[in-house]
Design a protein around this motif. Structure first.
Motif, PDB file in Angstrom:
ATOM      1  N   ALA A  98       0.722  -1.052  -0.045  1.00 30.15           N
ATOM      2  CA  ALA A  98       0.083   0.013   0.043  1.00 30.15           C
ATOM      3  C   ALA A  98       0.922   1.136  -0.064  1.00 30.15           C
ATOM      4  N   LEU A  99       0.493   2.463  -0.478  1.00 32.34           N
ATOM      5  CA  LEU A  99       1.112   3.443  -0.669  1.00 32.34           C
ATOM      6  C   LEU A  99       1.455   4.226   0.770  1.00 32.34           C
ATOM      7  N   GLU A 100       0.473   3.738   1.385  1.00 32.03           N
ATOM      8  CA  GLU A 100       0.695   4.318   2.922  1.00 32.03           C
ATOM      9  C   GLU A 100       1.807   3.893   3.681  1.00 32.03           C
ATOM     10  N   VAL A 101       2.304   2.505   3.150  1.00 36.12           N
ATOM     11  CA  VAL A 101       3.241   1.867   3.913  1.00 36.12           C
ATOM     12  C   VAL A 101       4.766   2.349   2.934  1.00 36.12           C
ATOM     13  N   ILE A 102       4.408   2.456   1.643  1.00 36.18           N
ATOM     14  CA  ILE A 102       5.476   2.509   0.468  1.00 36.18           C
ATOM     15  C   ILE A 102       6.322   3.741   1.026  1.00 36.18           C
ATOM     16  N   PHE A 103       5.375   4.978   1.073  1.00 34.96           N
ATOM     17  CA  PHE A 103       5.980   6.358   1.260  1.00 34.96           C
ATOM     18  C   PHE A 103       6.994   6.423   2.549  1.00 34.96           C
ATOM     19  N   PRO A 104       6.416   6.120   3.656  1.00 35.96           N
ATOM     20  CA  PRO A 104       7.572   6.070   4.674  1.00 35.96           C
ATOM     21  C   PRO A 104       8.774   5.050   4.368  1.00 35.96           C
ATOM     22  N   ALA A 157      -5.669   7.630  -8.457  1.00 33.03           N
ATOM     23  CA  ALA A 157      -5.638   9.236  -8.729  1.00 33.03           C
ATOM     24  C   ALA A 157      -6.043   9.783  -7.320  1.00 33.03           C
ATOM     25  N   LYS A 158      -6.420   9.077  -6.233  1.00 33.29           N
ATOM     26  CA  LYS A 158      -6.546   9.966  -5.143  1.00 33.29           C
ATOM     27  C   LYS A 158      -5.124  10.358  -4.525  1.00 33.29           C
ATOM     28  N   TYR A 159      -4.051   9.732  -4.950  1.00 32.91           N
ATOM     29  CA  TYR A 159      -2.803  10.280  -4.638  1.00 32.91           C
ATOM     30  C   TYR A 159      -2.185  11.107  -5.632  1.00 32.91           C
ATOM     31  N   THR A 160      -2.205  10.784  -6.841  1.00 31.46           N
ATOM     32  CA  THR A 160      -1.526  11.499  -8.060  1.00 31.46           C
ATOM     33  C   THR A 160      -2.155  13.007  -8.141  1.00 31.46           C
ATOM     34  N   ARG A 161      -3.388  13.204  -7.618  1.00 30.01           N
ATOM     35  CA  ARG A 161      -3.948  14.637  -7.717  1.00 30.01           C
ATOM     36  C   ARG A 161      -3.180  15.509  -6.953  1.00 30.01           C
ATOM     37  N   TYR A 162      -2.365  14.847  -5.852  1.00 30.37           N
ATOM     38  CA  TYR A 162      -1.552  15.942  -4.913  1.00 30.37           C
ATOM     39  C   TYR A 162      -0.350  16.386  -5.707  1.00 30.37           C
ATOM     40  N   LEU A 233      11.838  12.017  -0.374  1.00 31.04           N
ATOM     41  CA  LEU A 233      10.487  13.058  -0.218  1.00 31.04           C
ATOM     42  C   LEU A 233      10.335  13.613  -1.715  1.00 31.04           C
ATOM     43  N   ALA A 234      11.174  14.191  -2.398  1.00 32.63           N
ATOM     44  CA  ALA A 234      11.416  14.997  -3.798  1.00 32.63           C
ATOM     45  C   ALA A 234      10.905  13.780  -4.626  1.00 32.63           C
ATOM     46  N   GLY A 235      11.536  12.676  -4.602  1.00 35.69           N
ATOM     47  CA  GLY A 235      11.094  11.364  -5.286  1.00 35.69           C
ATOM     48  C   GLY A 235       9.757  10.940  -5.285  1.00 35.69           C
ATOM     49  N   ILE A 236       9.103  11.325  -4.093  1.00 37.35           N
ATOM     50  CA  ILE A 236       7.578  10.819  -4.096  1.00 37.35           C
ATOM     51  C   ILE A 236       6.887  11.868  -4.765  1.00 37.35           C
ATOM     52  N   VAL A 237       7.184  13.161  -4.501  1.00 38.20           N
ATOM     53  CA  VAL A 237       6.538  14.220  -5.323  1.00 38.20           C
ATOM     54  C   VAL A 237       6.676  14.287  -6.789  1.00 38.20           C
ATOM     55  N   TRP A 238       7.816  13.835  -7.199  1.00 41.15           N
ATOM     56  CA  TRP A 238       8.134  13.570  -8.697  1.00 41.15           C
ATOM     57  C   TRP A 238       7.262  12.506  -9.280  1.00 41.15           C
ATOM     58  N   THR A 239       7.201  11.421  -8.737  1.00 45.21           N
ATOM     59  CA  THR A 239       6.456  10.115  -8.952  1.00 45.21           C
ATOM     60  C   THR A 239       4.739  10.511  -8.993  1.00 45.21           C
ATOM     61  N   LEU A 240       4.176  11.430  -8.079  1.00 49.28           N
ATOM     62  CA  LEU A 240       2.770  11.777  -8.085  1.00 49.28           C
ATOM     63  C   LEU A 240       2.609  12.801  -9.215  1.00 49.28           C
ATOM     64  N   ARG A 241       3.718  13.592  -9.432  1.00 51.46           N
ATOM     65  CA  ARG A 241       3.390  14.539 -10.421  1.00 51.46           C
ATOM     66  C   ARG A 241       3.207  13.969 -11.779  1.00 51.46           C
ATOM     67  N   PHE A 242       4.124  12.998 -12.120  1.00 48.23           N
ATOM     68  CA  PHE A 242       4.140  12.342 -13.423  1.00 48.23           C
ATOM     69  C   PHE A 242       3.334  11.240 -13.542  1.00 48.23           C
ATOM     70  N   ALA A 243       2.759  10.808 -12.311  1.00 48.24           N
ATOM     71  CA  ALA A 243       2.077   9.549 -12.220  1.00 48.24           C
ATOM     72  C   ALA A 243       2.841   8.355 -12.839  1.00 48.24           C
ATOM     73  N   SER A 244       4.027   8.273 -12.527  1.00 43.11           N
ATOM     74  CA  SER A 244       4.984   7.392 -13.373  1.00 43.11           C
ATOM     75  C   SER A 244       6.046   7.100 -12.565  1.00 43.11           C
ATOM     76  N   ALA A 245       6.412   5.897 -12.139  1.00 42.65           N
ATOM     77  CA  ALA A 245       7.584   5.573 -11.222  1.00 42.65           C
ATOM     78  C   ALA A 245       8.569   5.018 -12.285  1.00 42.65           C
ATOM     79  N   ARG A 246       9.776   5.654 -12.692  1.00 46.14           N
ATOM     80  CA  ARG A 246      10.765   5.251 -13.501  1.00 46.14           C
ATOM     81  C   ARG A 246      12.265   5.397 -12.506  1.00 46.14           C
ATOM     82  N   ALA A 247      13.185   4.608 -13.415  1.00 43.20           N
ATOM     83  CA  ALA A 247      14.523   4.598 -12.892  1.00 43.20           C
ATOM     84  C   ALA A 247      15.358   5.759 -13.154  1.00 43.20           C
TER      85      ALA A 247
END
Length: 344
Positions: A98-104, A157-162, A233-247
């Motif tokens: 779950a993202l609630e566990v992934i982020f911390p 979308a409830k997370y990427t909207r942020y 934390l900036a990586g989390i923001v970047w991933t949510l902004r582009f709705a894409s996790a990439r290396a």
């Protein structure tokens, strides 16, 4: 005699104007005026919203890097930790977390990456430039080991909207609101606490700071851990902004962050700088790039401009400080008649 106080006041006023932070504010005004003249929509709410989105990650990364550079060190691995964090988000999401566990978890991994940097610098005595160039490549390589060249883009979308929506009723992106809160906390830490004074003392003279009782190695280690956590934390923001996790997320971003910190007046040699100047520089760089993009300037030209600003960020603050020393008011010589007599 009346002319002397007036001259002193004029020198003080000139010295304030020649503070680098004042120059940055004037440059911000110039960019705002020039940008709006070149493109009428430059200062519109929608464009300022997208400008805020573009500088969000740079602003977050600039906060801890400011403290690191003031302490006389450097961390070039910040963008790679961002990419590693983004890759780890995608990997753990595919694994069913779950993202609630992934982020911390990701922030903790970033702190560990920063700890590795700090241990190499403080315990082994290696130069931070060499260490973080090495971990820049190491952490980016680990990101590709974790996720490969695939992209994970099925986040809710409830997370990427942020990452892409403004705060309701405003044109302020959520990442900028987060940055504003953290900037206040970092400014208080750097400019109002004993820990912040220790950072300045270390950057000014590490040996003198050590003999005055400051835990130099521990302080630097804390700064690197903080830098790693903030990079994640900036990586989390970047991933949510582009709705894409990439290396490869954030590749090359460290140059823009270093440019912002140095342009903000932080001395590359340590011991000098303000967080307010860095905040102004972040938005100055973002405004310049945004204005050029609105006028269809190519990406190659944008890179040239960034490089020139990076060079100027080293030269200009030193020149302004030198000019400030020239206009520094001279103390009046003591009046011989005011000296106490031998019998007095």
């Amino acid at each position: 005699m009346a002319a002397e106080p007036a001259t002193t006041t004029a020198r003080l006023g000139a010295r304030r104007l020649l503070r680098w932070e004042s120059v940055l504010v004037l440059l911000l005004v110039a960019v705002a005026v020039g940008g709006s003249l070149a493109e009428p929509g430059f200062l519109s709410g929608s464009n300022l919203f997208y400008l805020g989105l573009d500088v969000g990650e740079i602003a977050l990364l600039a906060l801890p890097l400011t403290l690191v550079v003031v302490a006389g060190e450097i961390d070039l691995s910040i963008a790679s930790i961002l990419g590693l964090s983004s890759a780890l988000i995608g990997f753990l999401w595919n694994a069913g977390w779950a993202l609630e566990v992934i982020f911390p978890t990701v922030v903790l991994v970033g702190a560990v990456a920063g700890l590795c940097n700090g241990l190499l610098v403080t315990r082994l005595g290696l130069p931070s430039l060499a260490v973080t160039i090495g971990t820049l490549a190491l952490y980016r390589g680990l990101a590709f080991v974790v996720l490969g060249d695939q992209a994970v883009a099925d986040f809710p979308a409830k997370y990427t909207r942020y990452g892409i929506d403004p705060i309701p009723g405003t044109h302020v992106p959520y990442p900028i609101a987060l940055f504003a809160v953290l900037a206040v906390l970092f400014a208080l830490l750097l400019h109002t606490t004993p820990f912040g004074r220790a950072i300045f003392a270390i950057g000014a003279n590490q040996e003198a700071a050590f003999f005055s009782g400051i835990r130099v190695k521990r302080t630097k280690l804390i700064l690197y851990v903080l830098s790693g956590a903030m990079s994640s934390l900036a990586g989390i923001v970047w991933t949510l902004r582009f709705a894409s996790a990439r290396a490869d997320n954030g590749t090359g971003l460290e140059l823009a962050v270093v440019a912002a910190v140095l342009l903000g007046g932080v001395s590359i040699f340590g011991g000098r700088g303000t967080l307010g100047g860095v905040v102004a520089a972040v938005f100055l760089l973002g405004g310049v790039r945004n204005a050029l993009i609105l006028n269809d300037v190519s990406n190659d030209t944008l890179n040239v401009v960034t490089g020139l600003l990076l060079i100027g960020s080293v030269v200009a603050p030193s020149a302004v400080r030198a000019a400030g020393r020239v206009v520094r008011p001279r103390r009046a010589p003591p009046d011989p008649s005011a000296r106490p007599t031998a019998g007095g």
